[in-house]
Design a protein around this motif. Structure first.
Motif, PDB file in Angstrom:
ATOM      1  N   LEU A   3       0.859  -1.180   0.000  1.00  0.00           N
ATOM      2  CA  LEU A   3       0.000   0.000   0.000  1.00  0.00           C
ATOM      3  C   LEU A   3       0.895   1.229   0.000  1.00  0.00           C
ATOM      4  O   LEU A   3       1.840   1.327   0.784  1.00  0.00           O
ATOM      5  CB  LEU A   3      -0.910   0.021   1.224  1.00  0.00           C
ATOM      6  N   VAL A   4       0.603   2.155  -0.886  1.00  0.00           N
ATOM      7  CA  VAL A   4       1.393   3.377  -1.033  1.00  0.00           C
ATOM      8  C   VAL A   4       0.482   4.559  -0.713  1.00  0.00           C
ATOM      9  O   VAL A   4      -0.632   4.657  -1.236  1.00  0.00           O
ATOM     10  CB  VAL A   4       1.952   3.509  -2.470  1.00  0.00           C
ATOM     11  N   LEU A   5       0.969   5.445   0.153  1.00  0.00           N
ATOM     12  CA  LEU A   5       0.192   6.607   0.581  1.00  0.00           C
ATOM     13  C   LEU A   5       0.628   7.827  -0.225  1.00  0.00           C
ATOM     14  O   LEU A   5       1.811   8.186  -0.228  1.00  0.00           O
ATOM     15  CB  LEU A   5       0.401   6.868   2.075  1.00  0.00           C
ATOM     16  N   MET A   6      -0.317   8.436  -0.914  1.00  0.00           N
ATOM     17  CA  MET A   6      -0.027   9.658  -1.689  1.00  0.00           C
ATOM     18  C   MET A   6      -0.122  10.856  -0.755  1.00  0.00           C
ATOM     19  O   MET A   6      -1.164  11.090  -0.137  1.00  0.00           O
ATOM     20  CB  MET A   6      -1.033   9.817  -2.819  1.00  0.00           C
ATOM     21  N   LEU A   7       0.970  11.594  -0.646  1.00  0.00           N
ATOM     22  CA  LEU A   7       0.994  12.760   0.237  1.00  0.00           C
ATOM     23  C   LEU A   7       0.402  13.975  -0.454  1.00  0.00           C
ATOM     24  O   LEU A   7       0.511  14.146  -1.664  1.00  0.00           O
ATOM     25  CB  LEU A   7       2.437  13.058   0.658  1.00  0.00           C
ATOM     26  N   ASP A   8      -0.201  14.831   0.346  1.00  0.00           N
ATOM     27  CA  ASP A   8      -0.672  16.130  -0.133  1.00  0.00           C
ATOM     28  C   ASP A   8       0.499  17.095   0.058  1.00  0.00           C
ATOM     29  O   ASP A   8       0.678  17.662   1.145  1.00  0.00           O
ATOM     30  CB  ASP A   8      -1.904  16.567   0.668  1.00  0.00           C
ATOM     31  N   PHE A   9       1.321  17.240  -0.972  1.00  0.00           N
ATOM     32  CA  PHE A   9       2.565  18.014  -0.842  1.00  0.00           C
ATOM     33  C   PHE A   9       2.326  19.463  -0.415  1.00  0.00           C
ATOM     34  O   PHE A   9       2.994  19.947   0.503  1.00  0.00           O
ATOM     35  CB  PHE A   9       3.376  17.931  -2.134  1.00  0.00           C
ATOM     36  N   PRO A  10       1.377  20.198  -1.028  1.00  0.00           N
ATOM     37  CA  PRO A  10       1.155  21.578  -0.564  1.00  0.00           C
ATOM     38  C   PRO A  10       0.802  21.653   0.927  1.00  0.00           C
ATOM     39  O   PRO A  10       1.286  22.523   1.642  1.00  0.00           O
ATOM     40  CB  PRO A  10       0.002  22.073  -1.438  1.00  0.00           C
ATOM     41  N   LYS A  11       0.002  20.710   1.388  1.00  0.00           N
ATOM     42  CA  LYS A  11      -0.353  20.719   2.811  1.00  0.00           C
ATOM     43  C   LYS A  11       0.854  20.335   3.665  1.00  0.00           C
ATOM     44  O   LYS A  11       1.076  20.897   4.736  1.00  0.00           O
ATOM     45  CB  LYS A  11      -1.516  19.751   3.069  1.00  0.00           C
ATOM     46  N   LEU A  12       1.639  19.388   3.191  1.00  0.00           N
ATOM     47  CA  LEU A  12       2.826  18.933   3.918  1.00  0.00           C
ATOM     48  C   LEU A  12       3.792  20.085   4.175  1.00  0.00           C
ATOM     49  O   LEU A  12       4.379  20.193   5.240  1.00  0.00           O
ATOM     50  CB  LEU A  12       3.513  17.828   3.119  1.00  0.00           C
ATOM     51  N   ILE A  13       3.963  20.953   3.208  1.00  0.00           N
ATOM     52  CA  ILE A  13       4.941  22.051   3.356  1.00  0.00           C
ATOM     53  C   ILE A  13       4.293  23.336   3.847  1.00  0.00           C
ATOM     54  O   ILE A  13       4.941  24.368   3.928  1.00  0.00           O
ATOM     55  CB  ILE A  13       5.702  22.307   2.037  1.00  0.00           C
ATOM     56  N   GLY A  14       2.987  23.277   4.164  1.00  0.00           N
ATOM     57  CA  GLY A  14       2.316  24.454   4.702  1.00  0.00           C
ATOM     58  C   GLY A  14       1.880  25.436   3.648  1.00  0.00           C
ATOM     59  O   GLY A  14       1.523  26.572   3.962  1.00  0.00           O
ATOM     60  N   GLU A  15       1.900  25.029   2.385  1.00  0.00           N
ATOM     61  CA  GLU A  15       1.525  25.940   1.304  1.00  0.00           C
ATOM     62  C   GLU A  15       0.045  26.305   1.379  1.00  0.00           C
ATOM     63  O   GLU A  15      -0.329  27.419   1.042  1.00  0.00           O
ATOM     64  CB  GLU A  15       1.846  25.311  -0.054  1.00  0.00           C
ATOM     65  N   GLU A  16      -0.795  25.378   1.827  1.00  0.00           N
ATOM     66  CA  GLU A  16      -2.225  25.671   1.928  1.00  0.00           C
ATOM     67  C   GLU A  16      -2.478  26.810   2.904  1.00  0.00           C
ATOM     68  O   GLU A  16      -3.329  27.660   2.662  1.00  0.00           O
ATOM     69  CB  GLU A  16      -3.006  24.431   2.370  1.00  0.00           C
ATOM     70  N   ALA A  17      -1.737  26.827   4.005  1.00  0.00           N
ATOM     71  CA  ALA A  17      -1.909  27.907   4.982  1.00  0.00           C
ATOM     72  C   ALA A  17      -1.507  29.245   4.374  1.00  0.00           C
ATOM     73  O   ALA A  17      -2.147  30.263   4.605  1.00  0.00           O
ATOM     74  CB  ALA A  17      -1.092  27.614   6.233  1.00  0.00           C
ATOM     75  N   LEU A  18      -0.424  29.226   3.571  1.00  0.00           N
ATOM     76  CA  LEU A  18       0.003  30.466   2.912  1.00  0.00           C
ATOM     77  C   LEU A  18      -1.039  30.937   1.912  1.00  0.00           C
ATOM     78  O   LEU A  18      -1.332  32.123   1.811  1.00  0.00           O
ATOM     79  CB  LEU A  18       1.349  30.253   2.212  1.00  0.00           C
ATOM     80  N   ASP A  19      -1.611  29.979   1.145  1.00  0.00           N
ATOM     81  CA  ASP A  19      -2.645  30.340   0.170  1.00  0.00           C
ATOM     82  C   ASP A  19      -3.848  30.966   0.862  1.00  0.00           C
ATOM     83  O   ASP A  19      -4.389  31.968   0.400  1.00  0.00           O
ATOM     84  CB  ASP A  19      -3.102  29.101  -0.615  1.00  0.00           C
ATOM     85  N   ALA A  20      -4.280  30.367   1.982  1.00  0.00           N
ATOM     86  CA  ALA A  20      -5.442  30.885   2.713  1.00  0.00           C
ATOM     87  C   ALA A  20      -5.160  32.279   3.258  1.00  0.00           C
ATOM     88  O   ALA A  20      -6.015  33.165   3.214  1.00  0.00           O
ATOM     89  CB  ALA A  20      -5.819  29.929   3.852  1.00  0.00           C
TER      90      ALA A  20
END
Length: 149
Positions: free
Chosen positions: A128-145
């Motif tokens: 089983l391979v887990l696909m990471l949410d890269f923008p969320k991982l690096i905090g990019e979503e918080a910057l976008d918001a």
């Protein structure tokens, strides 16, 4: 049905993937220069091909115990928009073509416990391979918001 290359890497007992289109390169890891005041999961900064990059220690980010030094440890340098980040992983040796249909949403409990960092799960043979949410991982979503507010 769309197919895309993915870079697979291991952190602890789990295997993770990022789309190869987001990965710039993989490098050996020889240590990072600590940055005072940085979050615990930021191992420091490194210079990679003339650029200074933050190193995100995924073991620390995922709440795992630190790893013993090893020649297998790698930096997976990925970029979202204009923001490159080096991800410190236990090993990274595989690039694999996966179909979009291979991925399924993670079970709700996994999604909640992983704080949304896992956006999909794919079965690759017995693994089983887990696909990471890269923008969320690096905090990019918080910057976008913050920029949209």
């Amino acid at each position: 049905m769309s197919r895309a290359l993915h870079v697979l890497f291991r952190v602890g007992a789990a295997e993770y993937a990022l789309p190869a289109a987001e990965v710039l390169q993989m490098e050996s890891y020889a240590g990072a220069t600590p940055v005072p005041g940085a979050p615990a999961f930021v191992a420091g900064v490194v210079q990679v091909r003339g650029r200074v990059l933050p190193v995100l220690d995924l073991r620390a980010r995922f709440g795992l115990a630190p790893a013993e030094p090893s020649l297998d440890r790698r930096l997976v340098v990925a970029q979202h928009r204009e923001r490159p980040v080096a991800l410190l992983v236990d090993s990274a040796r595989e690039v694999l073509t996966l179909e979009a249909d291979d991925f399924r949403p993670p079970p709700p409990m996994v999604s909640e416990e992983a704080e949304g960092l896992v956006k999909a799960v794919a079965q690759v043979g017995p693994r089983l391979v887990l696909m990471l949410d890269f923008p969320k991982l690096i905090g990019e979503e918080a910057l976008d918001a913050a920029q949209q507010a």
